[in-house]
Design a protein around this motif. Structure first.
Motif, mmCIF file in Angstrom:
data_model
loop_
_atom_site.group_PDB
_atom_site.id
_atom_site.type_symbol
_atom_site.label_atom_id
_atom_site.label_comp_id
_atom_site.label_asym_id
_atom_site.label_seq_id
_atom_site.Cartn_x
_atom_site.Cartn_y
_atom_site.Cartn_z
ATOM 1 N N GLY A 14 6.084 0.642 -12.017
ATOM 2 C CA GLY A 14 4.991 1.643 -11.831
ATOM 3 C C GLY A 14 4.055 1.178 -10.936
ATOM 4 O O GLY A 14 3.517 2.057 -9.912
ATOM 5 N N CYS A 15 3.574 0.114 -10.645
ATOM 6 C CA CYS A 15 2.783 -0.659 -9.594
ATOM 7 C C CYS A 15 3.400 -0.304 -8.231
ATOM 8 O O CYS A 15 2.864 -0.036 -7.319
ATOM 9 C CB CYS A 15 2.199 -2.042 -10.015
ATOM 10 S SG CYS A 15 1.372 -2.063 -11.667
ATOM 11 N N LEU A 16 4.550 -0.789 -8.139
ATOM 12 C CA LEU A 16 5.179 -0.717 -6.999
ATOM 13 C C LEU A 16 5.562 0.541 -6.383
ATOM 14 O O LEU A 16 5.795 0.878 -5.223
ATOM 15 C CB LEU A 16 6.719 -1.571 -7.140
ATOM 16 C CG LEU A 16 6.377 -3.250 -7.267
ATOM 17 C CD1 LEU A 16 7.961 -3.672 -7.370
ATOM 18 C CD2 LEU A 16 5.581 -3.678 -6.217
ATOM 19 N N SER A 17 5.657 1.523 -7.243
ATOM 20 C CA SER A 17 6.006 2.898 -6.831
ATOM 21 C C SER A 17 5.025 3.722 -6.215
ATOM 22 O O SER A 17 5.187 4.818 -5.352
ATOM 23 C CB SER A 17 6.417 3.831 -8.017
ATOM 24 O OG SER A 17 5.461 3.824 -9.104
ATOM 25 N N LEU A 18 3.635 3.042 -6.136
ATOM 26 C CA LEU A 18 2.697 3.455 -5.607
ATOM 27 C C LEU A 18 1.772 2.684 -4.845
ATOM 28 O O LEU A 18 1.248 1.716 -5.477
ATOM 29 C CB LEU A 18 1.727 4.464 -6.220
ATOM 30 C CG LEU A 18 0.602 4.988 -5.767
ATOM 31 C CD1 LEU A 18 0.821 6.122 -4.675
ATOM 32 C CD2 LEU A 18 -0.322 5.774 -7.155
ATOM 33 N N THR A 19 1.648 2.624 -3.576
ATOM 34 C CA THR A 19 0.690 1.672 -2.880
ATOM 35 C C THR A 19 -0.278 2.370 -1.832
ATOM 36 O O THR A 19 -0.341 3.571 -1.819
ATOM 37 C CB THR A 19 1.620 0.894 -1.839
ATOM 38 O OG1 THR A 19 2.339 1.502 -1.004
ATOM 39 C CG2 THR A 19 2.622 0.192 -2.836
ATOM 40 N N GLY A 20 -1.340 1.509 -1.861
ATOM 41 C CA GLY A 20 -2.431 2.051 -1.165
ATOM 42 C C GLY A 20 -3.258 0.935 -0.480
ATOM 43 O O GLY A 20 -2.895 -0.344 -0.687
ATOM 44 N N PRO A 21 -4.218 1.123 0.472
ATOM 45 C CA PRO A 21 -5.019 -0.064 0.968
ATOM 46 C C PRO A 21 -5.750 -0.633 -0.154
ATOM 47 O O PRO A 21 -6.229 -0.099 -1.311
ATOM 48 C CB PRO A 21 -5.993 0.562 2.023
ATOM 49 C CG PRO A 21 -6.126 1.990 1.324
ATOM 50 C CD PRO A 21 -4.761 2.595 0.615
ATOM 51 N N ASP A 22 -6.113 -2.043 0.172
ATOM 52 C CA ASP A 22 -6.854 -2.726 -1.017
ATOM 53 C C ASP A 22 -8.282 -2.383 -0.779
ATOM 54 O O ASP A 22 -9.022 -2.245 -1.938
ATOM 55 C CB ASP A 22 -6.745 -4.414 -0.699
ATOM 56 C CG ASP A 22 -5.276 -4.954 -0.806
ATOM 57 O OD1 ASP A 22 -4.626 -4.109 -1.516
ATOM 58 O OD2 ASP A 22 -4.880 -5.886 -0.237
ATOM 59 N N SER A 23 -8.845 -2.097 0.481
ATOM 60 C CA SER A 23 -10.124 -1.775 0.414
ATOM 61 C C SER A 23 -10.354 -0.621 1.826
ATOM 62 O O SER A 23 -9.555 -0.964 2.925
ATOM 63 C CB SER A 23 -11.129 -2.786 0.477
ATOM 64 O OG SER A 23 -10.869 -3.427 1.778
ATOM 65 N N VAL A 24 -11.439 -0.035 1.846
ATOM 66 C CA VAL A 24 -11.385 0.972 2.872
ATOM 67 C C VAL A 24 -13.248 0.965 3.048
ATOM 68 O O VAL A 24 -13.877 0.523 2.008
ATOM 69 C CB VAL A 24 -11.205 2.261 2.913
ATOM 70 C CG1 VAL A 24 -9.511 2.435 2.974
ATOM 71 C CG2 VAL A 24 -11.478 2.848 1.336
ATOM 72 N N THR A 25 -13.870 0.907 4.134
ATOM 73 C CA THR A 25 -15.056 0.929 4.685
ATOM 74 C C THR A 25 -15.679 2.176 5.472
ATOM 75 O O THR A 25 -15.030 2.392 6.296
ATOM 76 C CB THR A 25 -15.597 -0.576 5.193
ATOM 77 O OG1 THR A 25 -15.002 -1.548 4.407
ATOM 78 C CG2 THR A 25 -17.108 -0.706 5.391
ATOM 79 N N TRP A 35 -5.012 6.613 2.672
ATOM 80 C CA TRP A 35 -3.462 6.817 2.780
ATOM 81 C C TRP A 35 -2.824 6.188 1.607
ATOM 82 O O TRP A 35 -2.797 4.881 1.777
ATOM 83 C CB TRP A 35 -2.831 6.484 4.299
ATOM 84 C CG TRP A 35 -1.487 6.910 4.305
ATOM 85 C CD1 TRP A 35 -0.549 6.096 4.216
ATOM 86 C CD2 TRP A 35 -1.066 8.057 4.848
ATOM 87 N NE1 TRP A 35 0.792 6.761 4.482
ATOM 88 C CE2 TRP A 35 0.453 7.991 5.197
ATOM 89 C CE3 TRP A 35 -1.636 9.110 5.404
ATOM 90 C CZ2 TRP A 35 1.129 9.046 5.443
ATOM 91 C CZ3 TRP A 35 -0.804 10.232 6.146
ATOM 92 C CH2 TRP A 35 0.465 10.139 6.138
ATOM 93 N N CYS A 36 -2.203 7.131 0.778
ATOM 94 C CA CYS A 36 -1.482 6.355 -0.337
ATOM 95 C C CYS A 36 -0.055 6.655 -0.360
ATOM 96 O O CYS A 36 0.203 7.953 -0.217
ATOM 97 C CB CYS A 36 -2.056 7.138 -1.669
ATOM 98 S SG CYS A 36 -3.968 6.391 -1.909
ATOM 99 N N GLN A 37 0.748 5.939 -0.439
ATOM 100 C CA GLN A 37 2.382 5.971 -0.310
ATOM 101 C C GLN A 37 2.986 6.058 -1.707
ATOM 102 O O GLN A 37 2.598 5.089 -2.377
ATOM 103 C CB GLN A 37 2.928 4.918 0.806
ATOM 104 C CG GLN A 37 4.286 5.234 1.473
ATOM 105 C CD GLN A 37 4.094 6.056 2.719
ATOM 106 O OE1 GLN A 37 3.151 5.807 3.320
ATOM 107 N NE2 GLN A 37 5.158 6.889 2.939
ATOM 108 N N TYR A 38 4.020 6.809 -1.724
ATOM 109 C CA TYR A 38 4.693 6.923 -2.860
ATOM 110 C C TYR A 38 6.251 7.028 -2.933
ATOM 111 O O TYR A 38 6.892 7.241 -1.581
ATOM 112 C CB TYR A 38 4.338 8.113 -4.156
ATOM 113 C CG TYR A 38 4.349 9.380 -3.359
ATOM 114 C CD1 TYR A 38 5.608 9.944 -3.312
ATOM 115 C CD2 TYR A 38 3.160 9.993 -2.834
ATOM 116 C CE1 TYR A 38 5.463 11.388 -2.795
ATOM 117 C CE2 TYR A 38 3.295 11.344 -2.178
ATOM 118 C CZ TYR A 38 4.574 12.051 -2.304
ATOM 119 O OH TYR A 38 4.484 13.065 -1.843
ATOM 120 N N GLU A 39 7.007 6.772 -3.672
ATOM 121 C CA GLU A 39 8.530 6.695 -3.615
ATOM 122 C C GLU A 39 8.967 8.270 -3.931
ATOM 123 O O GLU A 39 7.982 9.209 -4.335
ATOM 124 C CB GLU A 39 8.990 6.100 -4.895
ATOM 125 C CG GLU A 39 8.927 4.550 -4.812
ATOM 126 C CD GLU A 39 9.487 3.700 -5.891
ATOM 127 O OE1 GLU A 39 10.118 4.396 -6.641
ATOM 128 O OE2 GLU A 39 9.669 2.206 -5.630
#
Length: 205
Positions: A14-25, A35-39
């Motif tokens: 589940g953690c690998l199926s959705l990714t995003g930036p660690d931080s934004v400023t 921007w969040c990427q998913y399978e």
């Protein structure tokens, strides 16, 4: 014994199926975009943006409705992009209170319990103070005033006063010549004409 590895595998996938930036400023008064990427498996699921320290207890802020259009809640909006297998979250008119921990999430479980969870990705949002540009005050340049007497030459104030004084003395001398010497010259001319006047012969001679 097989239950714990299965749960770990489920969480890991589940953690690998959705990714995003660690931080934004972002800056106060500005905006930022996540921007969040998913399978492809989650293409038809609703996506949402929530805030909290933990993904299981975070508070949902804005959520897609299964359509490719912008959904808004206050100054936060979300939009799904199925063709890109991603969704974007936009935060506008930022303030310092917007800083904190957020989560990109996909709604796959309708009834949450301690054994089930939605795919999520932690995103830390930082908001920095707006930089103020110092205002520059420009003073008009003061240019010294010169009096042009001859082409190509400028005279300063002292020189102008000297020139004016000399001009006045010359004018006074000219007036003295006219008023004093001219009458004297006329008198002398008159005397010369008087002496050289033609003499008349005596009558009867």
């Amino acid at each position: 014994m097989w239950l714990l590895p299965a749960l770990l595998l489920l969480c890991f996938s589940g953690c690998l199926s959705l990714t995003g930036p660690d931080s934004v400023t972002g800056t106060v008064g500005g905006s930022l975009r996540v921007w969040c990427q998913y399978e492809s498996t989650y293409k038809g699921y609703n996506k949402y943006w929530c805030r909290g320290q933990y993904d299981t207890s975070c508070e949902s802020i804005v959520e897609t409705k299964g359509e490719e259009k912008v959904e808004r809640n206050g100054h936060v909006s979300i939009r799904d992009h199925p063709e890109a297998l991603a969704f974007t979250v936009t935060m506008q008119n930022l303030n310092e209170d917007d800083a904190g921990s957020y989560w990109c999430k996909i709604q796959t479980v309708w009834i949450l319990d301690s054994w089930s969870r939605d795919p999520s990705a932690l995103v830390r949002v930082y908001v920095s103070p707006a930089t103020k540009t110092p205002r520059r005050t420009t003073r008009p340049a003061t240019t010294p005033i010169f009096l042009v007497v001859n082409p190509g030459r400028n005279l300063s104030t002292g020189e102008v006063l000297t020139k004016n004084s000399g001009f006045r003395l010359s004018s006074l001398h000219f007036l003295l010549v006219v008023l004093l010497k001219l009458p004297l010259l006329l008198s002398m001319l008159g005397a010369i004409f008087w002496v050289n006047r033609p003499q008349r012969a005596p009558a009867g001679r």
